[in-house]
Design an enzyme around this catalytic site. Structure first.
Site, mmCIF file in Angstrom:
data_model
loop_
_atom_site.group_PDB
_atom_site.id
_atom_site.type_symbol
_atom_site.label_atom_id
_atom_site.label_comp_id
_atom_site.label_asym_id
_atom_site.label_seq_id
_atom_site.Cartn_x
_atom_site.Cartn_y
_atom_site.Cartn_z
ATOM 1 N N CYS A 40 22.139 -50.173 -26.913
ATOM 2 C CA CYS A 40 20.938 -49.453 -27.329
ATOM 3 C C CYS A 40 20.798 -49.383 -28.849
ATOM 4 C CB CYS A 40 20.986 -48.039 -26.760
ATOM 5 S SG CYS A 40 19.524 -47.096 -27.204
ATOM 6 N N TYR A 100 21.643 -24.090 -2.121
ATOM 7 C CA TYR A 100 21.072 -24.714 -3.330
ATOM 8 C C TYR A 100 20.354 -26.000 -2.910
ATOM 9 C CZ TYR A 100 24.766 -21.723 -5.294
ATOM 10 O OH TYR A 100 25.604 -20.671 -5.585
ATOM 11 N N CYS A 140 27.835 -31.092 -10.108
ATOM 12 C CA CYS A 140 27.478 -31.881 -11.290
ATOM 13 C C CYS A 140 28.329 -31.474 -12.489
ATOM 14 C CB CYS A 140 25.987 -31.744 -11.600
ATOM 15 S SG CYS A 140 25.449 -30.055 -11.821
#
Ligand code: SAH
Length: 447
Positions: free
Chosen positions: A71, A307, A404
């Protein structure tokens, strides 16, 4: 140690923000762009009693898997691992998970991190900040740790259509002289742009977020966007609040019906601008299939999906369970979940409740709800103690924890292991290639 001093440094770890860390004269030195195991030369600045920053000048001894960063906009802060070969990224994520577990005294076998075949153009959601630049409104991402804009419209994590749509938006910004949002004075018009696509359906949505109710030059914009038939919906979202929240709550549809649809493994979902939806569709499928397989369903079970968001995992489970009960904080997500269940012919097997899991789950238990299998997929901070306690009291034979954040996962696993569960399987999944994020699916069973 003095400001501006140049020195050699051995990097021995990474912070959770992706900076390399080395030790010098009793201080931790943080070096953006350096990898564990490398020897680098740095220029010191920001010197504090216990730590300092090191500006990376050169990599003297590179990591064996270091490559040229793919990038050109690497100051945007979005990706931290663009200079590491993909298989080494996957290994690093697995090591991060192992280290988080070890810190809580958990010894576990951890499977290889499930990665992508081609880890580019994977995002189905693009968020661009709009800020004043020297030639008018500028689009881009925020530089790491700041709100300084890094102009960019060719992010390699986005599919190519993003660049084409942004080119039209940019032309419109210039032609209609749309004022960008000025954060300092809380003034201006356009704050953010969000693009979202349904990877299976091929449908796109553009959301323009403004400070106030007026969006000048709308007709001009819509005329320019007419050449994109895939753009099912264009939505004007109003966010009058100060602060870092991106979308407001007021949506006005400019084109289409304000939503897009998508499919995952044959299930259909309708997405509104505010709906939470996993960002990497290819890996979402891997993640959900892993969670489903770890549940070990036979078709007889009652499953809790805590959730649950818009009920994506719930519906995956419902196809192979007797009944699924979903719990989620955001009432609009629960409305979406009910609609999605209806749409997929699974309404009679599912029940959804809106509220805080830490209040609702104990309440459902008091009312007599019981699960054979519980799936949790909490936000980064992990599960509230009341959720963990109810799971221990209810004692389902299988718990599947989708996480996560390795640190909150390890903390919560320690509680569940102390409460009589055994860790049967731990599988990391790479939802965000080139970043440090790692998602984990862990299976706990009660013998
Ligand atoms: N399983 C879903 C969503 C996971 S994201 C999916 O895969 O798409 C985590 C979800 O937890 C979000 O939808 C968020 O709104 C919800 N959430 C956050 N805090 C919560 C709480 N205290 N109680 C219930 N849900 C909560």
């Amino acid at each position: 140690m003095t400001q501006g001093h140049e020195t050699r440094l051995q990097i021995d770890s990474l912070t959770d923000k992706g900076d390399g860390v080395g030790q010098l004269d009793g201080r931790q030195i943080y070096v953006t762009g350096a990898l564990p195991g490398e020897t680098v030369s740095v220029r010191l600045h920001g010197i504090k009693p216990n730590y300092a920053q090191g500006e990376l000048l050169a990599v003297l001894q590179p990591h064996g898997a270091r490559v040229a960063n793919f990038c050109p906009h690497d100051s945007c802060g979005g990706c931290q691992l663009g200079m590491l070969e993909y298989p080494a990224q996957l290994d690093l994520k697995r090591q991060r998970l192992l280290a988080a577990l070890a810190k809580r005294g958990i010894q576990a076998e951890v499977a290889a991190c499930l990665g992508m075949d081609r880890p580019f153009a994977y995002r189905n959601k693009a968020l661009y900040a709009v800020r004043p630049g020297p030639q008018g409104a500028e689009l881009g991402f925020f530089r790491k740790h700041s709100h300084e804009l890094v102009a960019c419209d060719d992010c390699a994590l986005q599919p190519p259509l993003v660049e084409a749509i942004l080119a039209e938006v940019r032309a419109w910004l210039g032609a209609c002289r749309i004022p960008a949002y000025d954060e300092q004075h809380h003034s201006g018009v356009l704050r953010y742009l969000m693009l979202r696509d349904g990877r299976q359906s091929g449908e796109w949505m553009l959301v323009l977020v403004t400070l106030g109710e007026t969006l000048p030059g709308v007709d001009d914009l819509l005329a320019r966007l007419a050449r994109f038939p895939a753009l099912r919906s264009v939505v004007h979202n109003i966010n009058p609040a100060r602060g870092n929240r991106i979308l407001g709550f007021d949506n006005r549809t400019l084109r289409g019906d304000g939503v897009i649809e998508d499919a995952l493994d044959g299930l259909h979902f309708c997405l509104s601008p505010l709906a939470f939806y996993q960002i990497n569709p290819e890996q979402t499928l891997r993640l959900y299939r892993e969670a489903l397989s770890q549940c070990g369903l036979t078709g007889q079970e009652t499953v809790f999906d805590i959730y649950c968001g818009i009920g994506t995992i719930s519906l995956f489970l419902a196809r192979q369970a007797a009944r699924v009960v979903g719990v989620e904080l955001v009432p609009e997500a629960i409305e979406d979940a009910r609609r999605n269940a209806e749409r997929n012919g699974l309404a009679d097997k599912t029940e959804f409740f809106a509220g805080k899991a830490e209040a609702l789950v104990p309440e459902l238990y008091r009312q007599g709800y019981r699960a054979d299998v519980v799936v949790v997929d909490p936000p980064r901070k992990g599960c509230e103690p009341a959720v963990l306690q109810t799971m221990l009291t209810m004692a389902p034979h299988t718990l599947v924890y989708v996480s996560c954040d390795p640190d909150s996962l390890a903390r919560d696993l320690a509680v569940l292991l102390a409460g009589g569960y055994r860790l049967a399987q731990v599988t990391p999944v790479d939802m965000f290639p080139h970043t440090l994020h790692v998602e984990t699916v862990a299976r706990l069973i009660r013998d």
